[in-house]
Design a protein around this motif. Structure first.
Motif, PDB file in Angstrom:
ATOM      1  N   LYS A   1      41.843  47.670  46.747  1.00 52.09           N
ATOM      2  CA  LYS A   1      42.562  48.107  47.480  1.00 52.09           C
ATOM      3  C   LYS A   1      43.216  47.460  48.163  1.00 52.09           C
ATOM      4  N   PRO A   2      42.538  46.005  48.571  1.00 49.72           N
ATOM      5  CA  PRO A   2      43.035  44.887  49.050  1.00 49.72           C
ATOM      6  C   PRO A   2      43.584  44.090  48.486  1.00 49.72           C
ATOM      7  N   ALA A   3      43.055  43.697  47.349  1.00 49.62           N
ATOM      8  CA  ALA A   3      43.956  43.123  46.296  1.00 49.62           C
ATOM      9  C   ALA A   3      45.629  43.767  46.286  1.00 49.62           C
ATOM     10  N   LEU A   4      45.740  45.248  45.914  1.00 48.50           N
ATOM     11  CA  LEU A   4      47.061  45.535  45.762  1.00 48.50           C
ATOM     12  C   LEU A   4      47.790  45.627  47.128  1.00 48.50           C
ATOM     13  N   ALA A   5      46.816  46.080  48.016  1.00 52.55           N
ATOM     14  CA  ALA A   5      48.235  45.354  49.458  1.00 52.55           C
ATOM     15  C   ALA A   5      48.649  44.241  49.780  1.00 52.55           C
ATOM     16  N   ALA A   6      47.239  43.293  49.206  1.00 53.33           N
ATOM     17  CA  ALA A   6      48.152  42.092  49.296  1.00 53.33           C
ATOM     18  C   ALA A   6      49.392  41.419  48.168  1.00 53.33           C
ATOM     19  N   LEU A   7      49.478  42.660  47.280  1.00 51.96           N
ATOM     20  CA  LEU A   7      49.907  42.224  45.939  1.00 51.96           C
ATOM     21  C   LEU A   7      51.779  43.142  46.210  1.00 51.96           C
ATOM     22  N   TYR A   8      51.453  43.423  47.338  1.00 50.78           N
ATOM     23  CA  TYR A   8      52.631  45.325  48.456  1.00 50.78           C
ATOM     24  C   TYR A   8      53.188  44.070  49.015  1.00 50.78           C
ATOM     25  N   ILE A   9      52.742  43.448  49.898  1.00 56.71           N
ATOM     26  CA  ILE A   9      52.964  42.553  50.593  1.00 56.71           C
ATOM     27  C   ILE A   9      53.781  41.373  50.207  1.00 56.71           C
ATOM     28  N   ARG A  10      53.675  41.025  48.538  1.00 58.93           N
ATOM     29  CA  ARG A  10      54.006  39.786  48.237  1.00 58.93           C
ATOM     30  C   ARG A  10      55.095  40.461  47.424  1.00 58.93           C
ATOM     31  N   LYS A  11      55.491  41.253  47.229  1.00 58.75           N
ATOM     32  CA  LYS A  11      56.312  42.222  46.751  1.00 58.75           C
ATOM     33  C   LYS A  11      57.527  42.309  47.588  1.00 58.75           C
ATOM     34  N   LYS A  12      57.273  42.852  48.483  1.00 58.77           N
ATOM     35  CA  LYS A  12      58.549  42.539  49.697  1.00 58.77           C
ATOM     36  C   LYS A  12      59.244  41.497  49.821  1.00 58.77           C
ATOM     37  N   ALA A  13      58.052  40.436  50.425  1.00 57.83           N
ATOM     38  CA  ALA A  13      58.941  39.661  50.910  1.00 57.83           C
ATOM     39  C   ALA A  13      59.761  38.812  49.685  1.00 57.83           C
ATOM     40  N   VAL A  14      59.249  39.108  48.344  1.00 58.78           N
ATOM     41  CA  VAL A  14      59.650  38.721  47.363  1.00 58.78           C
ATOM     42  C   VAL A  14      61.102  38.893  47.053  1.00 58.78           C
ATOM     43  N   ALA A  15      61.654  40.163  47.339  1.00 57.72           N
ATOM     44  CA  ALA A  15      62.434  41.235  47.264  1.00 57.72           C
ATOM     45  C   ALA A  15      63.349  40.763  48.053  1.00 57.72           C
ATOM     46  N   GLU A  16      63.071  40.651  49.385  1.00 49.84           N
ATOM     47  CA  GLU A  16      64.242  39.916  50.484  1.00 49.84           C
ATOM     48  C   GLU A  16      64.721  38.700  49.883  1.00 49.84           C
ATOM     49  N   LEU A  17      63.849  37.620  49.188  1.00 49.47           N
ATOM     50  CA  LEU A  17      64.487  36.926  49.410  1.00 49.47           C
ATOM     51  C   LEU A  17      65.634  36.542  48.080  1.00 49.47           C
TER      52      LEU A  17
ATOM     53  N   TRP B   1      53.585  31.493  46.328  1.00 50.12           N
ATOM     54  CA  TRP B   1      53.146  32.921  45.885  1.00 50.12           C
ATOM     55  C   TRP B   1      54.591  33.902  46.698  1.00 50.12           C
ATOM     56  N   GLY B   2      54.461  33.457  48.044  1.00 52.75           N
ATOM     57  CA  GLY B   2      55.469  34.681  48.614  1.00 52.75           C
ATOM     58  C   GLY B   2      56.940  34.214  48.260  1.00 52.75           C
ATOM     59  N   LEU B   3      57.226  34.069  47.392  1.00 56.54           N
ATOM     60  CA  LEU B   3      59.247  32.917  47.318  1.00 56.54           C
ATOM     61  C   LEU B   3      59.527  33.313  46.329  1.00 56.54           C
ATOM     62  N   ILE B   4      58.663  33.138  44.835  1.00 52.95           N
ATOM     63  CA  ILE B   4      59.453  33.329  43.657  1.00 52.95           C
ATOM     64  C   ILE B   4      58.310  34.636  42.850  1.00 52.95           C
TER      65      ILE B   4
ATOM     66  N   THR C   1      51.426  35.116  56.805  1.00 53.72           N
ATOM     67  CA  THR C   1      51.720  36.107  56.129  1.00 53.72           C
ATOM     68  C   THR C   1      50.622  36.714  55.239  1.00 53.72           C
ATOM     69  N   LEU C   2      49.263  36.882  55.333  1.00 53.92           N
ATOM     70  CA  LEU C   2      48.573  37.371  54.437  1.00 53.92           C
ATOM     71  C   LEU C   2      47.531  38.320  55.393  1.00 53.92           C
ATOM     72  N   PRO C   3      47.174  39.643  55.797  1.00 53.95           N
ATOM     73  CA  PRO C   3      46.074  40.481  56.534  1.00 53.95           C
ATOM     74  C   PRO C   3      45.012  39.009  56.817  1.00 53.95           C
ATOM     75  N   LYS C   4      44.386  39.123  57.471  1.00 51.74           N
ATOM     76  CA  LYS C   4      43.179  38.109  58.195  1.00 51.74           C
ATOM     77  C   LYS C   4      41.606  38.179  56.838  1.00 51.74           C
ATOM     78  N   ASP C   5      41.770  40.034  56.962  1.00 53.80           N
ATOM     79  CA  ASP C   5      40.620  39.950  55.538  1.00 53.80           C
ATOM     80  C   ASP C   5      40.827  40.019  54.286  1.00 53.80           C
TER      81      ASP C   5
END
Length: 721
Positions: A494-510, A264-267, A242-246
């Motif tokens: 910057k990468p911290a927010l990018a990770a949280l943005y990925i999480r937001k989309k995953a949680v919203a989809e669920l 983390w990516g569920l709820i 799920t997360l970018p490698k960096d």
């Protein structure tokens, strides 16, 4: 006499025996003829796993779906009925497999397995479960479908895998062994990305054995074991797929930390829910949790359902947050019709006790639940009765995870009204209750997380905050240069927010798919809900005071404010860039501080860690005040401490955890009350006492210094605060 009678007629007895054997032999032949049909074996298997079934259900599951095949299905079923392998319950009109049918099915399975062994071919035990002949085309299909590998390349990889597999000289293969072989070949060719997509996630057998061996230490029994196993899988999936490698590498290296990685990516982490919105827009679970009773929100005319409703609500929402659920609007339900203090206390205590069985995803018992009490909106008698009810719950629960938040109108209201509540508040703190006090600052969770970021919030808000940045690591790598330190922090955001943005989309989809049904069925959240993204900062004191060398006696607070302002401004700008308005920065407690300290100790040496802090096993989280410091006579230190809290709290848009540690004052009720009163100028704080609970007998000890339980003598003691 009976033996003599048989001897007297030997020819007749032998003739009878031959007849029985001939009849039995004929029956066996008939049963073997039934077994000769794969269709009839399939019918037996279906009934064995899913029966009893109606005629139409069995026909459909057996694959006879067209009208033309109806006669064929009836023929096979009739054969099974005649040989008593299948029985029909005429009252229910359902078919079931008989004991003889189960025996025949077992025999068929043994014959099938033996024939496989004798054939000399390779077969695969799949996870469905079934046994299938090895087919290399399925490897090609997996490489193309799962890993998106080009077809020509998939053929080349499969050919190499097939050669390796035939060298195994094994009769039985497993699907996991084949997948491991494929992944091994992919790594040999440098195809790590393809390998990650095909990797099988899960625990090794040795970890399962260890979990079962130590099952007596599982705090919540089987629930703990199942949660630990499932979270291990989702945690691995998060880091690999799920997360970018960096970002995954930053987490593993200890530059940042992802808490609750299994969920983390569920709820979401925290849910703020105003239940009064349900009076017009009821929570609709639709087709989820069909075994859970549906009931409307208790209103003015049916407040007798309060206890049942609260326990159902907490039980449902505890499945949908990893850290905390904050409930507004609960208290008016119980106070609308209940006026007698004794009844208020009793009903509130009962509701909390019924709710204490709510599920937990973590070893620490999270998520917690916080119930808000508008202290300025109700009379002193009612609030005191509620505190009395909460005291009953705390006294009966070794480790409470339902807390209360007393909210006052403003600082003057809090200081004026607090004196009426100080006695029960002090008793609750000494007993290990979770209680926070706030005023004039908007709603917060007991962790300190704000519901509203820059005034943006709705009735229902979820926050994603379990990503922390290791400030001492950044400070150490900045060569004691404060400007360089702030620049590195800005780059980390910057990468911290990018990770949280990925999480937001995953949680919203669920949520959209209904995986978290209480939130999905909350029309208020679906229509106008807010999702806050919050970055957490760990080790501010160590980084600024100890590593950068700016101590509090000189310009330490000034430098800390510059660091916090930089992080808030950069987060806000980066949030605008990615289209996120509800972005904040916080300093709260999570599970990252000890991990960061341990990794830094391993990386830079224990001497470095001991030079940065008094407690060399963890870093600071949020701000901590000590009750005895606030009560020092003729000392301006207490005033400056409160001013520091106010200045830091004002800067942090996401929230601040301010803990008032009154452990040293726990034995002195008067002094404890004075310390709480002295801290009342802070917009939000949580007074607490560190206690010990025995993991063996579940009894709570009043002293945090005890190594053994005073009740059972066990050395398995758990520190709670």
């Amino acid at each position: 006499m009976e033996q003599l009678s048989h001897d007297k007629y030997p020819i007749q007895a032998e003739s009878t025996r031959d007849g029985v054997l001939e009849s039995a032999s004929k029956r066996v032949r008939m049963i073997f003829s039934v077994m000769a049909s794969p269709n009839r074996i399939d019918i037996l298997r279906i009934l064995n796993s899913k029966g009893p079934l109606t005629y139409s259900e069995l026909k459909s599951l057996a694959g006879f779906k067209s009208k033309k095949e109806s006669g064929k299905f009836a023929y096979h079923l009739r054969k099974l009925l005649r040989q008593s392998l299948v029985a029909l319950n005429k009252a229910e009109r359902r078919y079931t497999i008989t004991n003889l049918g189960k025996l025949v099915l077992s025999l068929a399975r043994q014959i099938e397995e033996r024939s496989i062994i004798e054939s000399g071919k390779m077969y695969v035990r799949t996870t469905r479960p079934s046994i299938e002949e090895f087919n290399s085309n399925k490897i090609i299909q997996s490489l193309v479908r799962e890993a998106n590998m080009p077809l020509e390349q998939a053929h080349k990889i499969t050919e190499e895998v097939e050669n390796k597999i035939y060298k195994f000289q094994a009769v039985y293969l497993t699907s996991s062994l084949i997948r491991e072989t494929v992944n091994s070949v992919l790594i040999e060719h440098g195809h790590e990305e393809y390998r990650n997509k095909l990797a099988r996630l899960g625990l090794p057998a040795s970890d399962i054995v260890e979990m079962l061996s130590n099952a007596d230490a599982a705090k919540n029994g089987l629930e703990t074991l199942m949660s630990k196993a499932s979270q291990s899988i989702f945690s691995e999936y998060l880091l690999i797929n799920t997360l970018p490698k960096d970002i995954a590498d930053m987490h593993l290296a200890g530059e940042m930390n992802i808490s609750n990685s299994g969920t983390w990516g569920l709820i979401p982490d925290t849910i703020f829910l105003d239940v009064t919105n349900f009076r017009e827009n009821a929570m609709d679970l639709k087709g989820k949790f069909l075994n859970v009773s549906r009931m409307p929100l208790p209103g003015i005319n049916n407040s007798n359902d309060f206890e049942t409703y609260l326990s159902l609500l907490i039980s449902l929402l505890s499945r949908e947050a990893s850290t905390e659920v904050v409930l507004e609007g609960i208290i008016p339900m119980i106070l609308e019709q209940t006026k007698e203090p004794a009844e208020i206390s009793s009903r509130f205590a009962k509701a909390l006790m019924l709710s204490s069985i709510a599920p937990s995803y973590t070893q620490s018992g999270l998520p917690a639940t916080t119930i808000t009490i508008p202290a300025d909106g109700h009379d002193v008698t009612s609030v005191t009765a509620l505190l009395s009810g909460y005291q009953k719950y705390v006294d009966s629960t070794p480790v409470p995870r339902i807390g209360i938040s007393l909210i006052y109108g403003d600082m003057n209201d809090q200081q004026n009204q607090l004196r009426y509540h100080l006695d029960p508040i002090a008793s609750l703190v000494r007993s290990g209750g979770i209680i926070s006090l706030s005023h004039d600052d908007g709603l917060r969770a007991s962790s300190g997380i704000r519901k509203s970021i820059r005034g943006k919030s709705s009735g229902t808000v979820i926050t994603l905050q379990s990503l922390s940045i290791n400030l001492p690591r950044l400070a150490y790598q900045s060569n004691k240069d404060e400007t360089y330190f702030r620049a590195r922090l800005a780059l980390m955001i910057k990468p911290a927010l990018a990770a949280l943005y990925i999480r937001k989309k995953a949680v919203a989809e669920l949520i959209r798919k209904g995986t978290v049904p209480a939130l999905s069925g909350n029309s208020d959240f679906i229509q106008s809900g807010t999702t806050n993204i919050i970055i957490n900062l760990i080790g501010a004191r160590e980084s600024v005071n100890d590593i950068l060398g700016h101590h509090s006696k000189n310009n330490g607070m000034e430098v800390l404010q510059k660091v916090l302002k930089t992080s808030v401004d950069v987060a806000l700008d980066q949030g605008r860039y990615i289209g996120e308005g509800s972005v904040g920065v916080a300093m709260i407690a999570d599970d990252s501080a000890t991990r960061f300290a341990t990794l830094d100790s391993d990386k830079y040496g224990r001497a470095y860690l001991q030079s940065t802090q008094q407690n060399s096993t963890t870093y600071s989280q949020g701000l901590t005040l000590y009750g005895e410091q606030l009560l020092m006579p003729n000392d301006d230190n207490s005033g400056s401490l409160i001013e520091e809290c106010l200045s830091v709290d004002k800067l942090l848009s996401g929230g601040l955890s301010i803990t008032l540690d009154v452990t040293e004052l726990a034995s002195n009720h008067v002094q404890l009350k004075k310390a709480i009163e002295a801290a009342s100028g802070i917009p939000f704080f949580r007074p607490m006492v560190k206690l010990m609970v025995c993991n063996s007998c579940g009894k709570r000890s009043g002293s945090r210094y005890q190594e053994r339980c005073e009740f059972c003598g066990s050395s398995h003691m758990l520190l709670i605060h």
